[in-house]
Design an enzyme around this catalytic site. Structure first.
Site, PDB file in Angstrom:
ATOM      1  N   CYS A  96      89.429  21.863 -16.518  1.00 36.51           N
ATOM      2  CA  CYS A  96      88.541  23.449 -17.584  1.00 36.51           C
ATOM      3  C   CYS A  96      87.201  22.728 -16.802  1.00 36.51           C
ATOM      4  CB  CYS A  96      89.025  22.120 -18.586  1.00 36.51           C
ATOM      5  SG  CYS A  96      87.552  22.999 -19.655  1.00 36.51           S
ATOM      6  N   HIS A 140      95.171  25.716 -23.582  1.00 36.57           N
ATOM      7  CA  HIS A 140      94.244  25.034 -23.783  1.00 36.57           C
ATOM      8  C   HIS A 140      93.342  26.142 -24.218  1.00 36.57           C
ATOM      9  CE1 HIS A 140      90.813  23.308 -20.364  1.00 36.57           C
ATOM     10  NE2 HIS A 140      91.043  24.106 -20.779  1.00 36.57           N
ATOM     11  N   GLU A 141      92.616  27.184 -23.374  1.00 35.90           N
ATOM     12  CA  GLU A 141      92.174  28.570 -23.681  1.00 35.90           C
ATOM     13  C   GLU A 141      91.781  28.747 -25.086  1.00 35.90           C
ATOM     14  OE1 GLU A 141      89.428  28.786 -21.842  1.00 35.90           O
ATOM     15  OE2 GLU A 141      91.270  28.446 -19.892  1.00 35.90           O
ATOM     16  N   HIS A 153      90.071  26.145 -27.594  1.00 33.28           N
ATOM     17  CA  HIS A 153      88.665  26.560 -27.090  1.00 33.28           C
ATOM     18  C   HIS A 153      88.435  26.901 -28.552  1.00 33.28           C
ATOM     19  CE1 HIS A 153      87.574  24.557 -23.018  1.00 33.28           C
ATOM     20  NE2 HIS A 153      87.908  24.811 -22.826  1.00 33.28           N
TER      21      HIS A 153
HETATM   22 NI    NI Z   1      89.115  24.487 -20.082  1.00 29.77          NI
END
Ligand code: NI
Length: 189
Positions: free
Chosen positions: A99, A141-142, A145
């Site tokens: 990341c 993953h995005e 966030h």
């Molecule tokens: Ni990330």
């Protein structure tokens, strides 16, 4: 056009719930997206979310190069505004993630192998896709966030978490088989 500063783990902007974008076509949104893409490509990373550039808005960008997703031939540059992710099966798989907000680090994370995601593109049109494997991993993953979740918070076994440099060194010294534990291409997202 500008390369933006990326927030690192510990910054409160990474821990909050990002806000929905009311007008995807607003000039400020358009400018932010341009800068996010430029920042992601410069880093380089395969994905970036608005909170990572200190803007608590529900926007992610990603681009999966073909060499990261040989089975599916990569994913072209995609911008998703107000994205939603829905798993299409219970099946999950571990894979190495990095990341841009935890520079130099990597760890193994369980993710759904098949998802459907929806969102708006910068023209305000709906995007809906089914994604598998690496593509699905990047999107999960995005989108995490946007809810204040960083990949270590998804890890079930922290023994695979660490600095890529140290893990690679250890692998060289021991010449073990588990090269995957420190894949140099644990691409940052
Ligand atoms: Ni990330």
């Amino acid at each position: 056009m500008a390369i933006l500063k990326i927030a690192r783990i510990g910054h409160p902007v990474l821990a909050g719930i990002a806000q929905r974008v009311e007008d995807p076509m607003a000039p400020a949104v358009r400018g932010l997206i341009t800068d996010m893409v430029e920042t992601m490509l410069d880093a380089p990373g395969v994905g970036l979310s608005a909170p990572q550039v200190h803007v608590p808005a529900r926007i992610v960008v990603f681009e999966v190069p073909e060499n990261h997703d040989t089975e599916n031939g990569g994913v072209p540059l995609t911008v998703l505004i107000n994205p939603e992710v829905e798993p299409l099966s219970e099946e999950m798989e571990e894979g190495v993630e990095g990341c841009l907000s935890l520079p130099g680090m990597a760890g193994r994370v369980l993710r759904y192998t098949k998802i459907r995601y929806r969102g708006l593109n910068p023209a305000g049109d709906a995007i809906e896709r089914v994604a598998e494997d690496y593509h699905a991993r990047v999107v999960q993953h995005e989108c995490d966030h946007l809810d204040g979740i960083l990949y270590p918070m998804r890890m079930t076994d922290l023994t695979s978490f660490g600095y890529i440099e140290e893990m690679t060194k250890a692998l060289d010294e021991n010449a073990v088989d588990e090269a995957e534990a420190a894949e140099p291409e644990a691409a940052d997202a």
